[in-house]
Scaffold this active site. Structure first.
Site, PDB file in Angstrom:
ATOM      1  N   ASP A  44       0.844  -1.200   0.000  1.00 15.04           N
ATOM      2  CA  ASP A  44       0.000   0.000   0.000  1.00 15.04           C
ATOM      3  C   ASP A  44       0.876   1.246   0.000  1.00 15.04           C
ATOM      4  OD1 ASP A  44      -2.166  -1.647   0.127  1.00 15.04           O
ATOM      5  OD2 ASP A  44      -2.753  -1.110   2.172  1.00 15.04           O
ATOM      6  N   ASP A 321     -10.844  -5.412   6.895  1.00 10.22           N
ATOM      7  CA  ASP A 321      -9.991  -6.620   6.861  1.00 10.22           C
ATOM      8  C   ASP A 321      -9.720  -7.103   8.275  1.00 10.22           C
ATOM      9  OD1 ASP A 321      -9.857  -5.972   4.171  1.00 10.22           O
ATOM     10  OD2 ASP A 321      -7.877  -5.032   4.352  1.00 10.22           O
TER      11      ASP A 321
HETATM   12  C1  26A Z   1      -7.820  -6.620  -6.890  1.00 10.27           C
HETATM   13  N1  26A Z   1      -7.838  -5.549  -5.921  1.00 10.27           N
HETATM   14  C2  26A Z   1      -8.445  -4.326  -6.345  1.00 10.27           C
HETATM   15  C3  26A Z   1      -7.315  -5.734  -4.639  1.00 10.27           C
HETATM   16  C4  26A Z   1      -7.243  -4.708  -3.678  1.00 10.27           C
HETATM   17  C5  26A Z   1      -6.748  -5.031  -2.403  1.00 10.27           C
HETATM   18  N2  26A Z   1      -6.349  -6.267  -2.072  1.00 10.27           N
HETATM   19  C6  26A Z   1      -6.426  -7.194  -3.034  1.00 10.27           C
HETATM   20  N3  26A Z   1      -6.888  -6.960  -4.285  1.00 10.27           N
HETATM   21  N4  26A Z   1      -7.549  -3.393  -3.669  1.00 10.27           N
HETATM   22  C7  26A Z   1      -7.261  -2.920  -2.446  1.00 10.27           C
HETATM   23  N5  26A Z   1      -6.774  -3.910  -1.677  1.00 10.27           N
HETATM   24  C8  26A Z   1      -6.308  -3.853  -0.290  1.00 10.27           C
HETATM   25  O1  26A Z   1      -7.367  -3.541   0.542  1.00 10.27           O
HETATM   26  C9  26A Z   1      -6.784  -3.180   1.776  1.00 10.27           C
HETATM   27  C10 26A Z   1      -7.735  -2.405   2.607  1.00 10.27           C
HETATM   28  O2  26A Z   1      -8.900  -3.107   2.819  1.00 10.27           O
HETATM   29  C11 26A Z   1      -5.262  -2.797  -0.036  1.00 10.27           C
HETATM   30  O3  26A Z   1      -3.978  -3.298  -0.278  1.00 10.27           O
HETATM   31  C12 26A Z   1      -5.499  -2.450   1.439  1.00 10.27           C
HETATM   32  O4  26A Z   1      -4.465  -2.902   2.273  1.00 10.27           O
END
Ligand code: 26A
Length: 368
Positions: A44, A321
Site C-alpha cells: 500500500d 480486513d
Molecule cells: C484486486 N484488488 C483491487 C485488490 C485490492 C486489495 N487487495 C487485493 N486486491 N484493492 C485494495 N486492496 C487492499 O485492501 C486493503 C484495505 O482493505 C489494499 O492493499 C489495502 O491494504
C-alpha cells in the site's frame, strides 16, 4: 533419544543413519496451519490527499478499483506531491495477519504472488513480524501496489496488481503448497482473488466441500459483484461464511436481483442463495460505524460496534480486513458467533487507531 525410541527399522544403526531417518520423518510431517488464506499480496502507498486528486482521476471517495492505463500516473503523482507511507497490504493478507494476532503461534498461512523486489521484502518482513507463514509464488513482474487515497474516514484504493495477477494454479498445486491446504481446516479467499484465478479459488472450495471443511469468502468490493458476477456465482454455493460491507451487500443485491437496498434483507437473501454441503450459510455484513448484520437460517441479528471517539481515528484503511481477521480468529477455534463478532469489532477498533492495516507489537487484550 533416537537410539532408544527407534520405531522405523534401520539396517545400519549408526549415528548418521539414525539422524537421516529423523530428518526424513521431520520432512514428511509438514507444519499444519488451521487457517489458509489466499489472494493478492500488495504494497500500500497511502496518503491523506486533497479531494482534487480524487476529482482529477474521477475516483469515488470510498471505493476500490483496478488501475487502468489512465490511472498509471497517479502513483508517481502521489509520491511526488504527498507524504506517503509504504505499508504491507492486500486485503486478505491483512485479514490473515489480523487473525494470527489473536491466535496461538503458527495458526495461519497465506498464499499469493509477488515479485523479486524491495516491495516484496516489506511484505515478507511484515508477515514474519505478524507471525503468518507465507508461500508466495515469486514471479518476474513487480510486486503489486495499491494507492490508498485517504480523505477523512474514507479511502479510495486504486490497485495495480502486477505480480499478484500472475498467480497460477500450478503454484497452488505444488506439493509444499497443497500440503498446507490439506493440513488446514478453514479457508479464506478474498473476493479480489476472483479477478485473478477463479480456478484456484474453486479448487480450494471443492476441497473444502469434499472434506467437510469450512470455506469462507469476502465480497471485497462492489466491482466484484458488478463485473465478476460469473466466478462469484460459481463459487457462492461453496461459501459457508460470506463477509462484506454495506456497499458490497448492495452491489450483490443489484447483481443477483434481490430487489432491496435493506442490508438485513440482503443478508437473509444471501443466506438463501444456492448452497452445497451440510452447513447453512452464515452472512456477515459490516456497516462502518453502524451495527454489524448477521444472517443465518432465516433470522437476522445485529451487533453494535465498539464506540470510538472520532479524534482517536487515525484512518479506516484495513478496518474491514481487521474485522474479518478478528472474527475468524474466534470462529476457527470453534467459538460462538457472538464471540467471533466481538473479536472482529475488537480488532477493527485496534486498527482504526493505527496507520493502515497494521497490528501492534504488544499482545492483544481481547476478552469475551
Ligand atoms: C484486486 N484488488 C483491487 C485488490 C485490492 C486489495 N487487495 C487485493 N486486491 N484493492 C485494495 N486492496 C487492499 O485492501 C486493503 C484495505 O482493505 C489494499 O492493499 C489495502 O491494504
Amino acid at each position: 533419544n533416537p537410539f532408544t525410541t527407534q520405531t522405523t527399522p534401520v539396517f545400519n544403526n549408526s549415528r548418521s543413519t539414525v539422524n537421516n531417518q529423523t530428518a526424513q520423518n521431520r520432512k514428511m510431517t509438514t507444519q499444519q496451519y488451521l487457517l489458509f488464506g489466499i489472494e493478492n499480496p500488495l504494497l500500500d502507498i497511502s496518503a491523506v490527499v486533497k479531494p482534487e486528486l480524487l476529482e482529477k482521476y474521477n475516483l469515488k471517495s470510498n471505493d476500490a478499483i483496478l488501475a487502468e492505463d489512465k490511472h498509471k500516473p497517479l502513483y508517481e503523482e502521489l509520491v511526488r506531491d504527498y507524504d506517503v507511507v509504504y505499508i504491507a497490504g492486500g486485503a486478505a493478507q491483512n485479514t490473515m495477519r489480523g487473525a494470527q494476532y489473536l491466535l496461538p503461534p503458527k495458526s495461519v498461512v497465506y498464499v499469493g504472488a509477488v515479485g523479486k523486489d524491495a516491495n516484496c521484502e516489506i511484505l515478507k518482513k511484515t508477515a514474519a513480524k505478524d507471525g503468518i507463514h507465507t508461500e508466495y509464488q515469486v514471479t518476474d513482474l513487480p510486486t503489486g501496489r495499491c494507492a490508498v487515497l485517504i480523505t477523512g474516514v474514507h479511502r479510495s484504493m486504486v490497485t495495480d496488481l502486477q505480480a499478484a495477477n500472475a498467480f497460477s494454479i500450478e503454484h497452488l498445486e505444488k506439493k509444499e503448497v497443497w500440503d498446507l491446504v490439506l493440513g488446514a481446516k478453514y479457508f479464506y479467499v478474498g473476493g479480489y482473488f476472483l479477478t485473478v484465478s477463479p480456478p484456484s479459488a474453486m479448487k480450494i472450495a471443492k476441497h473444502a466441500l469434499d472434506t467437510d471443511k469450512v470455506f469462507t469468502l469476502n465480497l471485497s468490493a462492489p466491482f466484484i459483484s458488478q463485473f465478476f458476477k460469473q466466478p462469484l456465482e460459481e463459487i457462492l454455493p461453496y461459501v459457508d461464511v460470506l463477509f462484506g460491507n454495506e456497499a458490497e451487500a448492495e452491489a450483490l443485491s443489484v447483481a443477483f436481483g434481490f430487489g432491496t437496498t435493506d442490508v438485513k434483507e440482503i443478508a437473509i437473501k444471501a443466506t438463501a442463495l444456492p448452497k452445497k454441503g451440510s452447513r447453512s450459510r452464515l452472512v456477515v455484513f459490516t456497516q462502518g460505524a453502524h451495527d454489524t448484520v448477521v444472517a443465518y437460517e432465516g433470522s437476522v441479528t445485529t451487533y453494535p460496534i465498539l464506540k470510538i471517539d472520532p479524534k482517536d481515528i487515525v484512518d479506516c484503511n484495513g478496518a474491514g480486513d481487521a474485522f474479518v481477521g478478528g472474527f475468524l480468529s474466534q470462529y476457527v477455534e470453534g467459538h460462538s458467533i457472538a464471540r467471533s463478532i466481538a473479536g472482529g469489532h475488537y480488532l477493527a477498533h485496534v486498527v482504526i487507531q493505527r496507520t493502515g492495516p497494521s497490528y501492534p507489537d504488544t499482545p492483544h487484550t481481547f476478552t469475551f
